[in-house]
Enzyme design. Structure first.
Site, PDB file in Angstrom:
ATOM      1  N   HIS A 131      27.167  32.346  41.435  1.00  0.00           N
ATOM      2  CA  HIS A 131      27.093  33.864  41.897  1.00  0.00           C
ATOM      3  C   HIS A 131      26.182  33.886  43.147  1.00  0.00           C
ATOM      4  O   HIS A 131      25.744  34.788  43.407  1.00  0.00           O
ATOM      5  CB  HIS A 131      26.542  34.927  40.874  1.00  0.00           C
ATOM      6  CG  HIS A 131      27.607  35.084  39.765  1.00  0.00           C
ATOM      7  ND1 HIS A 131      28.372  35.895  39.831  1.00  0.00           N
ATOM      8  CD2 HIS A 131      27.702  34.489  38.648  1.00  0.00           C
ATOM      9  CE1 HIS A 131      29.190  35.927  38.634  1.00  0.00           C
ATOM     10  NE2 HIS A 131      28.797  35.050  37.838  1.00  0.00           N
ATOM     11  N   ASN A 158      31.348  41.122  35.098  1.00  0.00           N
ATOM     12  CA  ASN A 158      32.377  40.383  35.963  1.00  0.00           C
ATOM     13  C   ASN A 158      33.556  41.556  36.064  1.00  0.00           C
ATOM     14  O   ASN A 158      33.951  42.193  35.487  1.00  0.00           O
ATOM     15  CB  ASN A 158      32.935  39.031  35.331  1.00  0.00           C
ATOM     16  CG  ASN A 158      31.825  37.877  35.657  1.00  0.00           C
ATOM     17  OD1 ASN A 158      31.088  38.003  36.348  1.00  0.00           O
ATOM     18  ND2 ASN A 158      32.259  37.020  34.760  1.00  0.00           N
TER      19      ASN A 158
HETATM   20 FE1  HDD Z   1      25.877  34.335  34.495  1.00  0.00          FE
HETATM   21  C1  HDD Z   1      24.332  34.904  37.392  1.00  0.00           C
HETATM   22  C2  HDD Z   1      28.030  37.261  35.002  1.00  0.00           C
HETATM   23  C3  HDD Z   1      27.610  34.208  31.706  1.00  0.00           C
HETATM   24  C4  HDD Z   1      23.722  32.194  33.646  1.00  0.00           C
HETATM   25  N1  HDD Z   1      26.161  35.667  35.903  1.00  0.00           N
HETATM   26  C5  HDD Z   1      25.383  36.078  37.285  1.00  0.00           C
HETATM   27  C6  HDD Z   1      25.693  36.847  37.920  1.00  0.00           C
HETATM   28  C7  HDD Z   1      26.435  37.612  37.363  1.00  0.00           C
HETATM   29  C8  HDD Z   1      27.107  37.012  35.943  1.00  0.00           C
HETATM   30  C9  HDD Z   1      27.510  38.914  37.842  1.00  0.00           C
HETATM   31  C10 HDD Z   1      25.016  37.420  39.399  1.00  0.00           C
HETATM   32  C11 HDD Z   1      23.831  38.175  39.148  1.00  0.00           C
HETATM   33  C12 HDD Z   1      23.412  38.790  40.617  1.00  0.00           C
HETATM   34  O1  HDD Z   1      24.198  39.245  41.289  1.00  0.00           O
HETATM   35  O2  HDD Z   1      22.338  38.256  40.726  1.00  0.00           O
HETATM   36  N2  HDD Z   1      27.609  35.463  33.581  1.00  0.00           N
HETATM   37  C13 HDD Z   1      28.202  36.685  34.092  1.00  0.00           C
HETATM   38  C14 HDD Z   1      29.083  37.159  32.817  1.00  0.00           C
HETATM   39  C15 HDD Z   1      29.299  36.044  31.836  1.00  0.00           C
HETATM   40  C16 HDD Z   1      28.102  35.104  32.390  1.00  0.00           C
HETATM   41  C17 HDD Z   1      29.919  38.291  32.877  1.00  0.00           C
HETATM   42  C18 HDD Z   1      29.943  36.036  30.510  1.00  0.00           C
HETATM   43  C19 HDD Z   1      30.184  37.226  30.174  1.00  0.00           C
HETATM   44  N3  HDD Z   1      25.992  33.214  33.057  1.00  0.00           N
HETATM   45  C20 HDD Z   1      26.730  33.181  31.961  1.00  0.00           C
HETATM   46  C21 HDD Z   1      26.327  32.471  30.847  1.00  0.00           C
HETATM   47  C22 HDD Z   1      25.189  31.778  31.732  1.00  0.00           C
HETATM   48  C23 HDD Z   1      24.882  32.339  32.796  1.00  0.00           C
HETATM   49  C24 HDD Z   1      26.697  32.033  29.526  1.00  0.00           C
HETATM   50  C25 HDD Z   1      24.184  30.788  31.003  1.00  0.00           C
HETATM   51  C26 HDD Z   1      23.961  30.302  29.715  1.00  0.00           C
HETATM   52  N4  HDD Z   1      24.379  33.608  35.325  1.00  0.00           N
HETATM   53  C27 HDD Z   1      23.616  32.616  34.917  1.00  0.00           C
HETATM   54  C28 HDD Z   1      22.413  32.339  35.644  1.00  0.00           C
HETATM   55  C29 HDD Z   1      22.544  33.204  37.042  1.00  0.00           C
HETATM   56  C30 HDD Z   1      23.913  33.904  36.749  1.00  0.00           C
HETATM   57  C31 HDD Z   1      22.459  30.615  36.010  1.00  0.00           C
HETATM   58  C32 HDD Z   1      22.596  32.553  38.383  1.00  0.00           C
HETATM   59  C33 HDD Z   1      21.674  33.663  39.172  1.00  0.00           C
HETATM   60  C34 HDD Z   1      21.169  34.450  38.337  1.00  0.00           C
HETATM   61  O3  HDD Z   1      21.555  34.371  37.020  1.00  0.00           O
HETATM   62  O4  HDD Z   1      20.312  35.417  38.457  1.00  0.00           O
HETATM   63  O5  HDD Z   1      21.190  32.638  34.959  1.00  0.00           O
END
Ligand code: HDD
Length: 684
Positions: A76, A149
């Site tokens: 993202h 999402n």
């Molecule tokens: Fe995630 C970012 C949505 C599963 C780990 N995720 C991130 C963002 C969105 C989502 C919208 C961007 C947030 C922003 O605008 O800063 N992610 C989802 C959805 C998931 C999902 C809807 C499942 C239903 N995510 C998911 C899992 C993991 C992560 C299973 C790790 C175990 N996601 C992250 C992250 C991020 C992220 C690496 C990257 C940047 C941040 O968090 O701030 O921690």
């Protein structure tokens, strides 16, 4: 005056005001506040001499430049944000104690960040990908983050597989190719090895992955969460955002051209709409399931690769969110915003969805590396409007100057402060974890209730209109066409047989493979709510109309039509053979500086001159190919004829006039895209 100045400031805005830095009328200083005379020449020993180490201004300036970047988000990374407000329609106290969901008079400030997933920060907006839809509610009870999402299902069931999935979809490790694309071997290898991805893959191959606008996308919390009321009774809930403008997509061929014409297409669209005062809006909807129905479905509520079909549990609209203010500084706000699924408020709680449990750790952890330490909640965009009092101290970039002589609990020196949120046995406003009964052995094992990976993929396929199915097949052919290893393609087709035989057959034929042997029978169930064919709204508000004009345009005929369309909220741009004015009309863009893919509809008003013009004819034909409404005033009929369009759906000729002409054109635009035009034109 910016539009936000017209509305009364909310609590969050007033808080942000304190951090604003206005450079108007100021004089240049160092970071230490020392006035500087010259920032264009470094301090040298003589006019042609070496630079001196004592030039503290030069060293500070270079040091600050060298350190401007922070790590982009692992996923993202590419995103755009906006502030706004949320208000609940009626009290939901029956289900929750979250006060922003219980008090209809309460306006809760929000910040929303939309994003793509796979691409890096500078990648194009309109790639085939999931879109993030993350909302931070600055509630009086603390920040609540709904990090969702635009698709209601996820590719994996357990968060421990997130690294694997992300590594597979990201550019391949040896050459870092391709950027922001799922069309490559490692992603499809992951898919064929991991059939739990298949329901998600159907969404990814559908038009949902190429939204026309962030303003025209649904949002989903994905997981089943819990609402908890004052009696401590919990109810399962799924969160839905429904765009007031309907859910609409681009067409694939258009996507490929938009990327070159305007890589910031979705970002610009959001920004412009807010600047223009056409504030994007979504309804928040809830699917509510009593705890007693936990096992009433043929899938597991804890499985994030499943939806609850709306025909089984309807979505109840409960409130509205309006985005009404653009950030003032992209880095300070949109880049530094830190979401976390663990940011919940009293009345909202988790379930044991193993993906959600992993997320609760991951977001918190990722902010430490991205934002350089544990005090990221003090960054203005992340700061709650609710007061913060605790014994957390120190760390990089601490900005609070705590007054108390103690930083431990329990203490007597500071009168026990900060003391428990519970006053005289009153728990109101205090977060209390839902007391779910938990009992089990420690095992690494997926529940058998998570095993069915095909039924809902079939449900999705069955729910699509004929043109949505066609787009899905074409998407599979594009994606798998970029996969080099034949065995991966064959395995994917082998999975598609279990979703639907016709789908598998069409993909196999396109890939030059034998028609697969029949698989299991299609269950025949469908959920009409999943089809975008059912989501058009009766409005042309914010639709962009290209009006082709020349010096021979009949301004008298055009002006009332243009005004009538603008009166219905459309945005008209005049495109002419040169900048300046044509036929006393102000030209917004020169023809070769723009492209039909940047518009939703085309009005031909040129006066006949453009019929000989190759780019103008191409403009009209391409708009037709992409399913857009096209209308010709009498002056535009020669161009319409020159375009030799192979169909008439959504094409309004100059026979109608006045109000009837405008209405026919507006009705054609409301349809969004005329997908039923000549099938051959859409095959690319
Ligand atoms: Fe995630 C970012 C949505 C599963 C780990 N995720 C991130 C963002 C969105 C989502 C919208 C961007 C947030 C922003 O605008 O800063 N992610 C989802 C959805 C998931 C999902 C809807 C499942 C239903 N995510 C998911 C899992 C993991 C992560 C299973 C790790 C175990 N996601 C992250 C992250 C991020 C992220 C690496 C990257 C940047 C941040 O968090 O701030 O921690």
């Amino acid at each position: 005056m910016r539009h936000e100045d017209a509305v009364e400031k909310d609590e969050k805005q007033r808080q942000l005001d304190q951090h604003r830095v206005d450079l108007k009328g100021t004089r240049l200083t160092t970071d230490q506040g020392v006035l500087i005379d010259d920032t264009d020449n470094s301090l040298q020993a003589g006019e042609r001499g070496p630079t001196l180490l004592e030039d503290f201004h030069f060293r500070e300036k270079i040091m600050r430049f060298d350190h401007e970047r922070i790590p982009e988000r692992v996923v993202h990374a590419r995103g755009s944000g906006a502030y706004g407000q949320f208000r609940v329609y009626e009290s939901l106290t029956e289900y929750t104690v979250a006060d922003f969901l219980c008090d209809p008079s309460l306006v809760t400030p929000v910040f929303v960040r939309f994003s793509t997933v796979a691409g890096s920060r500078g990648s194009a907006d309109t790639v085939r990908d999931v879109r993030g839809f993350a909302t931070k509610f600055y509630t009086r009870q603390g920040n609540y983050d709904l990090v969702g999402n635009n698709m209601p299902v996820f590719p994996i069931q357990d968060g421990i597989k997130f690294l694997d999935f992300v590594h597979a979809v990201k550019p391949e490790p040896h050459n870092e190719i391709p950027q922001a694309q799922s069309a490559h071997d490692t992603l499809w290898d992951f898919v064929q090895c991991q059939p739990e991805t298949l329901h998600f893959v159907m969404w990814l191959m559908s038009d949902r992955a190429i939204p026309r606008s962030f303003r025209m996308m649904q949002g989903f919390g994905v997981h089943t969460f819990r609402l908890v009321n004052a009696e401590g009774r919990a109810t399962f809930v799924k969160f839905h955002w429904t765009p007031v403008l309907g859910t609409h997509s681009l067409v694939w061929d258009e996507v490929l051209r938009v990327q070159g014409n305007d890589p910031d297409f979705n970002r610009r669209d959001l920004w412009d709409a807010i600047e223009r005062g056409a504030f994007p809006e979504w309804e928040l909807g809830l699917q509510i399931v009593p705890e007693s129905d936990e096992h009433a479905f043929d899938f597991d509520l804890l499985d994030p690769t499943k939806i609850i079909p709306e025909e089984i549990v309807p979505v109840r609209p409960v409130g509205r969110m309006t985005l009404n203010r653009n950030p003032e500084n992209f880095f300070a706000e949109t880049e530094q915003v830190a979401f976390c699924t663990a940011n919940v408020v009293p009345g909202i709680d988790f379930t044991n969805d193993p993906l959600l449990q992993a997320r609760n750790f991951s977001y918190f952890d990722t902010q430490l590396i991205r934002l350089g330490g544990p005090n990221f909640a003090q960054i203005p965009v992340n700061q709650p409007v609710a007061p913060v009092h605790n014994d957390n101290r120190d760390g990089y970039h601490q900005r609070m100057i705590h007054q108390s002589g103690t930083s431990y609990s329990i203490n007597s020196i500071s009168g026990g402060c900060p003391m428990s949120g519970v006053v005289s046995g009153d728990f109101s406003g205090v977060f209390q974890h839902y007391q779910e009964r938990v009992d089990g052995r420690k095992i690494r094992k997926r529940s058998p209730s998570f095993e069915d990976h095909y039924s809902q993929a079939t449900l999705f396929w069955n729910s699509m209109s004929f043109w949505e199915k066609r787009h899905i097949v074409n998407a599979f052919l594009f994606e798998l066409g970029h996969v080099e290893r034949r065995n991966i393609k064959e395995k994917v087709v082998g999975h598609l047989v279990h979703i639907d035989h016709e789908l598998a057959t069409q993909v196999a034929l396109g890939l030059g493979m034998p028609v697969p042997a029949g698989g299991p029978a299609n269950h025949g169930k469908a959920s009409p709510a999943l089809s975008q064919a059912n989501s058009a709204r009766k409005t042309i508000a914010t639709r962009k109309i290209a009006i082709l004009v020349t010096d021979a345009t009949d301004a008298g005929a055009l002006t009332p039509v243009k005004e009538a369309l603008e009166g219905q909220g459309a945005i008209c741009e005049l495109i002419g053979p040169h900048e300046g004015s044509a036929a006393s009309l102000a030209v917004d863009r020169q023809l070769t500086a723009t492209n039909s893919v940047l518009y939703d509809a085309v009005l031909l008003a040129d006066g006949g001159l453009l019929a000989e013009d190759g780019p103008a004819v191409h403009f009209v034909r391409e708009a037709f190919k992409h399913g857009k409404a096209i209308a010709a005033l009498p002056g535009g009929s020669a161009l319409l004829q020159a375009a030799r369009l192979p169909g008439t759906q959504g094409v309004i000729g100059p026979d109608a006039s006045g109000g009837a002409f405008v209405q026919a054109f507006a009705d054609a635009i409301k349809v969004h895209r005329h997908y039923d035009r000549d099938v051959a034109m859409f095959s690319a």
